[in-house]
Design an enzyme around this catalytic site. Structure first.
Site, short mmCIF file in Angstrom:
data_model
loop_
_atom_site.label_atom_id
_atom_site.label_comp_id
_atom_site.label_asym_id
_atom_site.label_seq_id
_atom_site.Cartn_x
_atom_site.Cartn_y
_atom_site.Cartn_z
N GLU A 29 0.84 -1.20 0.00
CA GLU A 29 0.00 0.00 0.00
C GLU A 29 0.88 1.25 0.00
O GLU A 29 1.72 1.40 0.91
CB GLU A 29 -0.91 -0.01 1.23
CG GLU A 29 -1.93 -1.15 1.18
CD GLU A 29 -2.55 -1.47 2.53
OE1 GLU A 29 -2.23 -0.78 3.52
OE2 GLU A 29 -3.34 -2.43 2.60
N LEU A 58 -6.14 -1.18 -0.85
CA LEU A 58 -6.10 -1.34 0.60
C LEU A 58 -6.75 -2.67 0.98
O LEU A 58 -7.87 -2.71 1.43
CB LEU A 58 -6.86 -0.19 1.28
CG LEU A 58 -6.18 1.15 1.32
CD1 LEU A 58 -7.12 2.18 1.93
CD2 LEU A 58 -4.91 1.06 2.13
N GLU A 60 -5.19 -6.21 2.60
CA GLU A 60 -4.03 -7.01 3.01
C GLU A 60 -4.13 -8.45 2.53
O GLU A 60 -3.14 -9.07 2.16
CB GLU A 60 -3.87 -6.97 4.53
CG GLU A 60 -3.28 -5.68 5.07
CD GLU A 60 -4.24 -4.49 4.99
OE1 GLU A 60 -5.46 -4.71 4.83
OE2 GLU A 60 -3.77 -3.35 5.08
N HIS A 129 -2.34 0.41 16.00
CA HIS A 129 -1.11 0.69 15.23
C HIS A 129 0.14 0.48 16.08
O HIS A 129 1.18 1.00 15.76
CB HIS A 129 -1.11 2.14 14.72
CG HIS A 129 -2.23 2.46 13.79
ND1 HIS A 129 -3.52 2.71 14.21
CD2 HIS A 129 -2.27 2.56 12.42
CE1 HIS A 129 -4.29 2.97 13.18
NE2 HIS A 129 -3.56 2.87 12.06
#
Lengths: 334, 414
Positions: A29, A58, A60, A129
């Site tokens: 990405e 986008l 995975e 994250h």
């Protein structure tokens, strides 16, 4: 020897392998014009073109699946998953397909692919994250899991990972990209599955990897002043794990500490502890100590995040506990 | 449930025991009360008997091996049961602690106990490394004070104890000994004790008093008594028995002789327990005839005969060899004219008796032939002097030469 940042070292490894082998290509990405979320792939589009530095949508699962397909037909894809947290979307591809394909076909095909991703906290990046999920991957047979802590190791291990015929999960740390260290200009490789003693010591074997290694080395310097000598080992590759280096060190020091940023429960430290308990219990003069994150999602609030993640003081405290020495008041460990 | 056979502590001083012979093999059926293994301590050989019936599971000690007391040397298991593995060391440690308390040894025969393998209770806190080092060096981990976190016994503690007790000095292996010289044999436990005690003893300042006694009357008395005693108890009394009785009487007369040197002080004994040096195969032992002053000659003869018999069979218990206050060593039967004995620590005196032989002696200006015997008293000069020794020998000489005096007491009640 020149110094490179961890980011530059990874980039250099990618560039060298792209240059050396036409079958190597990157996908992920925003890795082309945008150079990836952490700017690792900067400049590669200019040199290698859009065919080999490919932006993806986008998705995975699609990235992983496409990488697998490409690997099966003879290329050497290096896929980037922007955050390890997002790799969970690709787990069926990774666990059920990528890890198993070579076995399913009785070895008729190879799966020479690398999934580069990054994890870890310390950047106030929030609950989705900041995770350290390496233990998920070490649990699945068929995957090689690499977690370098220095620019030198990152470059040498990434090159070996790209050239390996098996799928490699290559986990970088967002908190390491700006760290710099010596990297030779001439080409070198670091074999997968080999740990390195990063600091010689005699009192405690401290096994640490990724960013935790840097914390551990710093703590070791402080501890040295108080008469506790840490032998710091970086496994570098978590799977296959270099058990001998760890066991030999524990035999010498008779104490074991494991430091990682992942949450303690079910973390990779438990595996190392179990191996030492199975094979080296008679070397141990103290209980095994794990220094790890609290069992909590990584908080967004930076102060809370600091509280949850292991730090240098936790390592120092752990070392004093292991040796049974009093913590000097001047250390103010809290 | 599995029961552990543990090397018992028969005596406060007992630190180790040597496995002489396994009387049963692994897998053999063992009945309660049956002998399982022969153990040799510093002084005694005895059999450990099974406390319960079962199968001899695992034998954990080799013949010839010397082990610390409290070590589990085997398990008796029930059919289908497995030998416990993990708790061995902890069990060892705890059992050893239990057996540290003095154990009373039955008089008739030294018997060891088979303890139940413990299944509950608190484990000794020791690091695996400390346990391993202790195991490799035959150190009883319960005897170690832990200095690690929350009192844990750690490597340093074991090394400290090794340093202190010098257990660390490795015994040469059999191969090493054989390589060195084929003639070299390792000392038996008994020889080791003799070597150690005699070396210790020889450091105390000895001096010797020798006296020659005429034994005509002694022999006559003996001749009269032998058939009487033999008819009564079936044991032939000996000159030695008479000497024991006479020595006991002489000690009563000279109580300051009946003493021992103890670390800077002198201890006087009220009891009169006579040790009798008895030669056995491969060395000597010193069984004790208790309260010899209060025993009749018949009782002394019986006690002496029993003890000597046991000594020859290697069945003396530790208790039967402890606590003599004075020792008698008679080499007369081996044709020795006279000799000087080394003290039996901590005792302050030992009497060495030679043979009885006809000699030309002068009596009232005439040379006559008389049966003579030479006695040499060895004395610890730290606590006793020549005059006391001389008085004691004078009393003894009087009794030997004139046994009737045995019935005369120098002590008069006020």
């Amino acid at each position: 020897m020149r110094d490179l940042t961890y980011r530059e070292a990874v980039r250099e490894a990618l560039g060298e392998e792209l240059r050396r082998d036409k079958s190597v290509f990157l996908l992920g990405e925003d890795i082309a014009e945008y150079s990836g979320a952490y700017k690792v792939t900067q400049g590669l589009l200019e040199e290698f073109g859009r065919e080999r530095i490919r932006n993806t949508n986008l998705a995975e699962s699609a990235i992983a699946g496409a990488a697998l397909g490409a690997a099966l037909v003879g290329t050497r894809p290096v896929a980037e998953i922007m955050y390890i947290d997002f790799s969970l979307l690709a787990l069926d591809q990774i666990f059920n397909q990528i890890a198993k394909f070579r076995y399913m076909t009785g070895g008729m095909v190879k799966v020479p692919l690398v999934i580069r991703t990054q994890g870890g906290g310390g950047k106030a990046a929030g609950l989705h994250h900041s995770q350290s999920l390496e233990a998920l991957y070490t649990h699945i047979p068929g995957l090689i899991v690499v977690m370098p802590s220095t620019p030198y190791d990152a470059k040498g291990l990434l090159k070996s990972s790209i050239r390996d015929d098996n799928p490699v999960i290559f986990i970088e740390h967002k908190g390491l990209y700006n760290e710099s260290g010596p990297v030779p200009e001439e080409e070198y490789m670091i074999p997968l599955g080999k740990a390195e003693v990063k600091r010689q010591g005699k009192d405690i074997t401290a096994v640490a990897y990724s960013k935790s290694l840097l914390l551990t080395l710093k703590a070791a310097e402080t501890l040295e002043k108080y008469g506790i000598s840490l032998e710091v080992i970086d496994p570098r590759t978590l799977k296959p794990l270099d058990q001998d280096t760890i066991l030999n060190s524990v035999e010498k020091t008779s104490r074991l500490m494991i430091v990682h940023e992942a949450c303690k429960t079910g973390g990779f430290g438990a595996e190392i502890a179990a191996i030492v308990a199975e094979k080296g219990i008679d070397y141990l003069d103290a209980p095994i100590k794990r220094v790890a994150a609290l069992d909590s999602p990584i908080p967004f609030n930076p102060r809370l995040e600091d509280y949850v993640l292991p730090n240098e003081n936790d390592i120092i405290k752990g070392a004093f506990e292991l040796t049974g020495k009093e913590i000097p008041a001047e250390l103010k460990l809290g | 449930m599995a029961t552990a056979i543990i090397l018992p502590k028969l005596d406060e001083a007992m630190r180790t025991g040597k496995i002489v012979k396994w009387l049963k093999k692994e897998g053999d059926l063992v009945k309660k009360g049956e002998g399982v293994v022969q153990i040799e301590t510093e002084k005694v050989t005895f059999e450990i008997e099974a406390e319960g019936s079962g199968i001899l599971g695992k034998i954990m000690a080799k013949e010839g091996e010397e082990l610390p007391v409290g070590t589990i040397i085997a398990y008796i298991i029930q059919p289908g049961e497995k030998v416990p593995e993990a708790p061995v060391l902890v069990a060892t440690a705890r059992e050893a602690a239990r057996t540290q308390k003095p154990v009373t040894v039955p008089k008739e025969e030294a018997r060891a106990k088979v303890f139940e393998a413990p299944t509950e209770g608190r484990a000794i806190k020791a690091s695996p490394l400390a346990k391993r080092i202790a195991r490799e060096h035959n150190i009883d981990i319960t005897s170690i004070r832990g200095t690690g976190p929350s009192g844990r016994i750690v490597r340093e503690d074991v090394l400290r104890v090794m340093e202190e007790s010098k257990i660390a000095v490795a015994r040469p292996t059999r191969e090493e000994v054989e390589l060195a010289d084929e003639q070299v044999a390792s000392l038996s436990s008994m020889r080791k004790v003799i070597a150690r005690r005699m070396t210790e003893s020889f450091q105390s300042p000895h001096f010797y008093l020798t006296v020659e006694v005429e034994t005509q009357e002694l022999m006559k008395t003996n001749k009269q008594l032998v058939p009487l005693i033999e008819n009564k108890i079936g044991i032939r009394s000996t000159i030695t028995d008479l000497l024991i009785k006479m020595v006991a009487k002489a000690l009563e007369d000279n109580p300051s002789m009946n003493c021992a040197y103890f670390d800077g002080s002198v201890k006087f004994f009220r009891r009169i327990d006579i040790g009798l040096v008895t030669s056995v195969e491969g060395g000597l032992v010193v069984p004790v005839i208790r309260q010899a002053n209060r025993k009749s000659l018949t009782e002394i003869a019986r006690a002496r005969a029993e003890l000597v018999q046991k000594a020859r069979e290697g069945k003396l218990s530790m208790a039967e060899m402890k606590g003599s206050t004075f020792t008698l060593s008679n080499l007369g039967m081996y044709g020795i004219d006279q000799f000087s004995a080394i003290l039996q620590p901590p005792e302050a005196a030992i009497l060495a008796v030679g043979r009885i032989a006809d000699k030309a002696v002068v009596r009232e200006g005439q040379i006559v032939i008389r049966p003579m015997m030479t006695m040499t008293l060895s004395i610890d000069h730290r606590v006793l002097d020549g005059t006391i020794g001389a008085q004691f020998l004078k009393s003894l000489k009087d009794y030997i030469e004139n046994p009737a005096l045995m019935f005369y007491s120098v002590l008069v009640s006020p």
